[in-house]
Motif scaffolding. Structure first.
Motif, PDB file in Angstrom:
ATOM      1  N   THR A 737    -120.453 -15.150 -78.203  1.00  0.00           N
ATOM      2  CA  THR A 737    -119.503 -14.664 -77.216  1.00  0.00           C
ATOM      3  C   THR A 737    -118.654 -15.800 -76.671  1.00  0.00           C
ATOM      4  OG1 THR A 737    -121.114 -12.966 -76.579  1.00  0.00           O
ATOM      5  CG2 THR A 737    -119.331 -13.402 -75.026  1.00  0.00           C
ATOM      6  N   ASP A 756    -127.293 -14.955 -66.114  1.00  0.00           N
ATOM      7  CA  ASP A 756    -126.790 -13.745 -65.478  1.00  0.00           C
ATOM      8  C   ASP A 756    -127.542 -13.638 -64.166  1.00  0.00           C
ATOM      9  OD1 ASP A 756    -125.581 -11.311 -64.927  1.00  0.00           O
ATOM     10  OD2 ASP A 756    -127.082 -10.156 -66.038  1.00  0.00           O
ATOM     11  N   GLU A 785    -125.228  -6.592 -74.628  1.00  0.00           N
ATOM     12  CA  GLU A 785    -124.775  -5.833 -73.470  1.00  0.00           C
ATOM     13  C   GLU A 785    -124.094  -6.718 -72.421  1.00  0.00           C
ATOM     14  OE1 GLU A 785    -129.244  -6.690 -72.881  1.00  0.00           O
ATOM     15  OE2 GLU A 785    -127.869  -6.119 -74.506  1.00  0.00           O
ATOM     16  N   LEU A 786    -124.229  -8.048 -72.546  1.00  0.00           N
ATOM     17  CA  LEU A 786    -123.581  -8.951 -71.592  1.00  0.00           C
ATOM     18  C   LEU A 786    -122.280  -9.539 -72.132  1.00  0.00           C
ATOM     19  CD1 LEU A 786    -126.644 -10.959 -70.194  1.00  0.00           C
ATOM     20  CD2 LEU A 786    -125.552  -8.911 -69.254  1.00  0.00           C
ATOM     21  N   SER A 787    -121.877  -9.131 -73.325  1.00  0.00           N
ATOM     22  CA  SER A 787    -120.698  -9.741 -73.955  1.00  0.00           C
ATOM     23  C   SER A 787    -119.415  -8.964 -73.676  1.00  0.00           C
ATOM     24  CB  SER A 787    -120.920  -9.864 -75.465  1.00  0.00           C
ATOM     25  OG  SER A 787    -121.108  -8.597 -76.061  1.00  0.00           O
ATOM     26  N   THR A 788    -119.409  -8.167 -72.633  1.00  0.00           N
ATOM     27  CA  THR A 788    -118.230  -7.386 -72.266  1.00  0.00           C
ATOM     28  C   THR A 788    -117.188  -8.275 -71.593  1.00  0.00           C
ATOM     29  OG1 THR A 788    -119.658  -5.476 -71.871  1.00  0.00           O
ATOM     30  CG2 THR A 788    -117.413  -5.365 -71.002  1.00  0.00           C
ATOM     31  N   ARG A 791    -116.912 -10.058 -67.697  1.00  0.00           N
ATOM     32  CA  ARG A 791    -118.195 -10.222 -67.018  1.00  0.00           C
ATOM     33  C   ARG A 791    -118.359 -11.665 -66.555  1.00  0.00           C
ATOM     34  NH1 ARG A 791    -122.834  -6.891 -67.274  1.00  0.00           N
ATOM     35  NH2 ARG A 791    -124.582  -7.876 -66.187  1.00  0.00           N
ATOM     36  N   SER A 792    -118.821 -11.844 -65.338  1.00  0.00           N
ATOM     37  CA  SER A 792    -119.035 -13.163 -64.764  1.00  0.00           C
ATOM     38  C   SER A 792    -120.454 -13.634 -65.041  1.00  0.00           C
ATOM     39  CB  SER A 792    -118.785 -13.145 -63.245  1.00  0.00           C
ATOM     40  OG  SER A 792    -117.438 -12.843 -62.977  1.00  0.00           O
ATOM     41  N   LEU A 793    -120.568 -14.862 -65.516  1.00  0.00           N
ATOM     42  CA  LEU A 793    -121.857 -15.475 -65.797  1.00  0.00           C
ATOM     43  C   LEU A 793    -121.826 -16.901 -65.262  1.00  0.00           C
ATOM     44  CD1 LEU A 793    -122.167 -14.262 -69.512  1.00  0.00           C
ATOM     45  CD2 LEU A 793    -123.470 -13.361 -67.573  1.00  0.00           C
ATOM     46  N   VAL A 805    -116.537 -16.788 -67.439  1.00  0.00           N
ATOM     47  CA  VAL A 805    -116.188 -15.382 -67.608  1.00  0.00           C
ATOM     48  C   VAL A 805    -116.114 -15.065 -69.100  1.00  0.00           C
ATOM     49  CG1 VAL A 805    -114.436 -13.614 -67.179  1.00  0.00           C
ATOM     50  CG2 VAL A 805    -114.879 -15.367 -65.454  1.00  0.00           C
TER      51      VAL A 805
END
Length: 821
Positions: A737, A756, A785-788, A791-793, A805
């Protein structure tokens, strides 16, 4: 099933682990031979201090260490445990080391193992012998501990014996008999043992055994000092062998472990003491054991003084005994695993310390039984990873000794190796020196990172300066070179890339079977494709250019690719001609050729007036190749670009390389052209989202996870790994990602944990600052599911949590207009 006849040479921690793992998998026709007695055979395992620290910059090494810990924790011998899980504590006595411990905490967290950073008081609470005034902080890994190596050997011998494995002590290996370029038997002083497979786990004797089949093993035994104190009054009454964490004082190249009321002290700070495998005493003639040499007290004097400073309680004790114990070192610090390139059936599992021994045993067993390893990514460990110059005795000795010296040093990810340098230089080297190139090394090649001559380009440009760590082996010139590549045109030295030539009738069919895309296209086609292992994991990514009906040029990633070609070619040649077998030849042509990447919006303005062929968009489309003359230089021009700009890779013979450089340079200067280095290249490729094998994707990843599923053509017919991909399907649970970072100083370097919230969910692979997009870039492996996008990481970077992001990729020119224009 009994499996093939396997002979393992060496019954130390690796040989015993392999015998256990093979027999557990159903291969029981296994014989293990060793020149020494069992279970203490006299090799490195027999004197190893047993400290197991799992933290390592290599994910593979950490995972093999974790498996070793888990397995050893489950083993005992008549109630005696094989592992004492005391925890592992690394302490910092300098600000630099404290910063390094934060980086190490990032690694171990990224690789999924619990660890904690501690303050000075917490360090002393865990290890009261430590002087509170000396310590600035520490790193604790609770699952680290002490491996009882000889007990672990005995436990695994018992398990394997119960399944039918034979262990033959006091059998000295004299030779390995081969027939038709494959192993046939192991010859010992007590007779011959037939074998279909021989695995060398001989440790410090590995080079000697490997030479029996003509194999050059880049391993050097080096002596490492280990001393034991007499009773330490502060430890009086300690009835358990070890109650404190194992301790590392890396600022002084020292480590410590309990042994009841005494301490073991290991030291790497002394001069390198290499020993030839041929000069190691035999079991019968050695004093204590062959791997133990006389303790040299003068070399230990500084270690003892520093020990008394860090652990004041030791001032009341004395050094009672010590050894110079032999261990195996390699040129890159990684194990040597895999099959000989020339003698089928001869395998090695060498340069493995106790820490990783059970993991290596499992990996080798899977590799032998299944044809691939499913538990660990072994691309860094392949014994065939070395270039020919890296097997030269002088090179091996120099680099192995350097690795001993640096074993506890703080090493930057870009830090080049020391002597011997330079070794390999492109034909452009003199011109690059004239331009003030700052060189790093790639496979022995001197490769420019940036050019001092480009410093005037900084005028009027706002090139952000990264944090101190990222600013090492960096210059703002890198940013200027990247921007100028996008604005005008730049020349890149691409000579270090491995180039293979595949020719002969059947070459197209052979490459079709080896790769995932359709390469059997018209002459002039260039195809980006993958090579897979049987389990569907990515073996490498390559470009295949068809230069003639039976003539292909392959852009590869290194010597493991060449080995992969040769191994599969050996099987291919046995096929009938009608099935594609026959006269296919694979040659490494890298050393005799060179390459310049000419890229940028003005690249055609530079090249076309020099060329005798049409280089318009119609004359040579994207991902096509043709032969031409650039001035008086014959070239093979391939229209592809890993910086995301119009241009070509221009190949010619090494004899014409300097002329090619001068011709292009003279033509490029009026257009504002420059020479640019690898720093700019890496930034530009990440802006374009191009993956780098070995960093962004490895054996453990499949094409769909890595975002290169477009290179797989399931409708083209059979290829290696196809069946496994069909089973896996295209649904992914993790994804490579793209993340962006707004803070221009927060440039990360790779291998950092990604969070996350407070949960570590992945790790960074490649990273750089994007000088076109004005943001930091980091690619990372994350749950799907976190590769949208959006999304803030957070990325853990030393003691910081860097906001990041998830971004759509590619970040630059998603319509491909610049490449195809």
């Amino acid at each position: 099933m009994a499996g093939p006849r396997v002979v393992i040479i060496g019954a130390g921690v690796v040989g015993a682990a392999l015998a256990d793992e093979l027999s557990s998998a159903g291969w029981t026709d296994v014989t293990v031979v060793d020149q020494g007695p069992l279970p203490a055979t006299g090799g490195s395992s027999s004197h190893a201090p047993g400290l197991v620290f799992q933290t390592n910059p290599s994910k593979t090494m950490t995972e093999m260490a974790r498996y070793t810990v888990e397995k050893f924790c489950s083993l005992d011998v008549d109630g005696q445990p094989c592992f004492l899980q005391t925890g592992g504590l690394e302490v910092a006595t300098t600000p630099e080391r404290l910063t390094e411990l934060r980086r190490r905490h990032g690694w171990i967290t990224a690789w999924g193992i619990e660890a904690r950073l501690l303050g000075p008081d917490e360090c002393v609470e865990l290890h009261p012998l430590v002087d509170r005034g000396r310590v600035l902080g520490g790193l604790l890994v609770p699952t680290d501990g002490l491996a009882k190596a000889v007990l672990a050997v005995e436990a695994q011998i018992r398990l394997a014996t119960a399944r039918g494995v034979r262990f033959l002590a006091r059998h000295e290996v004299l030779d390995i008999r081969t027939e038709d370029e494959r192993v046939a038997a192991v010859v010992t002083d007590q007779g011959e043992i037939p074998a279909d497979i021989v695995v060398c786990c001989a440790g410090i004797w590995g080079p000697k055994v490997a030479r029996m089949v003509g194999m050059n093993l880049p391993l050097t035994p080096l002596a490492h000092q280990l001393a034991w104190t007499g009773p330490v009054p502060a430890l009086a009454g300690q009835t358990d062998e070890a109650v404190r964490p194992i301790l590392r004082h890396q600022d002084a190249d020292l480590y410590y472990r309990d042994r009841f009321d005494r301490l073991g002290i290991g030291y790497y700070g002394h001069r390198p003491m290499p020993v030839s495998a041929d000069d190691i005493a035999s079991v019968g003639s050695a004093g204590q054991m062959p791997s133990v040499l006389r303790f040299t007290e003068d070399d230990f004097a500084e270690a003892w003084a520093e020990t008394q400073a860090l652990l004041p309680a030791t001032r009341e004790a004395k050094i009672e005994e010590g050894i110079n114990g032999l261990f195996s070192f390699t040129t890159d610090g990684m194990p040597l695993m895999g099959e000989s390139p020339e003698v089928k059936g001869f395998w090695v599992a060498e340069a493995v310390w106790v820490t990783h021994s059970a993991g290596v045993g499992r990996a080798m067993a899977e590799w032998l039984v299944d044809g691939y390893c499913s538990s660990f990514d072994l691309h860094e460990c392949d014994v065939n990873r070395f270039e020919p110059h890296q097997l030269a005795p002088d090179y091996v000795l120099a680099r192995d000794c350097q690795n001993f010296v640096e074993v506890y040093d703080i090493l930057h990810p870009l830090q080049p190796a020391g002597a011997p340098r330079p070794l390999r230089t492109s034909p452009f080297h003199a011109r690059e020196q004239e331009l003030g190139a700052f060189f790093l090394e790639a496979s022995g090649w001197e490769r420019p990172q940036w050019y001092a001559a480009n410093e005037p380009l900084l005028a009027g440009r706002d090139i952000p300066v990264p944090n101190d760590w990222a600013a090492r082996y960096w210059s703002p010139i890198v940013g200027a070179e990247a921007q100028v590549t996008r604005e005008t045109v730049a020349m890149y030295d691409m000579t270090a890339l491995k180039r293979l030539e595949v020719t002969g009738r059947g070459a197209a069919a052979f490459l079709q079977y080896l790769t995932t895309a359709n390469v059997d296209k018209s002459v002039g086609s260039v195809t980006y494709t993958l090579m897979l292992a049987e389990d569907g994991g990515i073996r490498s990514d390559v470009t295949v250019a068809r230069l003639g009906r039976d003539h292909f040029q392959v852009g590869a990633n290194g010597n493991p690719d060449l080995d992969w070609f040769h191994r599969n070619l050996a099987d291919w040649r046995h096929l009938p001609a009608a099935a594609g077998g026959g006269s296919v030849v694979v040659r490494d042509v890298t050393a005799g050729t060179c390459c310049i990447g000419l890229w940028g919006p003005k690249a055609r303005d530079v090249l076309q007036p020099l060329a005798d062929q049409d280089f318009s968009n119609a004359g040579l489309k994207y991902f096509r190749a043709k032969r031409a003359h650039i001035g008086s230089v014959p070239v093979t021009a391939m229209r592809l670009s890993y910086v995301g700009e119009l241009g070509w890779e221009l190949y010619t013979g090494a004899d014409m390389g300097l002329k090619l450089w001068d011709t292009l340079w003279e033509a490029a200067r009026p257009h504002g052209g420059i020479a640019a280095g690898r720093g700019a290249f890496n930034s530009l490729r990440l802006e374009k989202g191009y993956r780098s094998f070995g960093t962004d994707m490895t054996y453990e990843h499949d094409p769909y996870e890595a975002g290169v599923g477009f290179a797989v053509k399931m409708d083209k017919g059979d290829f290696i790994g196809r069946t496994a991909l069909e089973r896996r399907g295209t649904q992914v649970r993790r994804r490579l990602t793209c993340l962006t970072i707004d803070d221009s100083r927060a440039v990360v370097m790779g291998k950092e944990p990604v969070y996350d919230g407070e949960t570590c969910v992945g790790y960074v692979t490649s990273a750089a600052y994007g000088y076109t997009i004005g943001k930091g870039i980091a690619y990372a492996w994350l749950p799907a599911e976190l590769s949208t996008p959006g999304r803030s990481l957070g990325i853990g970077y030393f003691d910081r949590r860097v906001p990041a992001v998830v971004a759509e990729e590619p970040l630059f020119d998603p319509s491909m207009q610049r490449l195809r224009g």
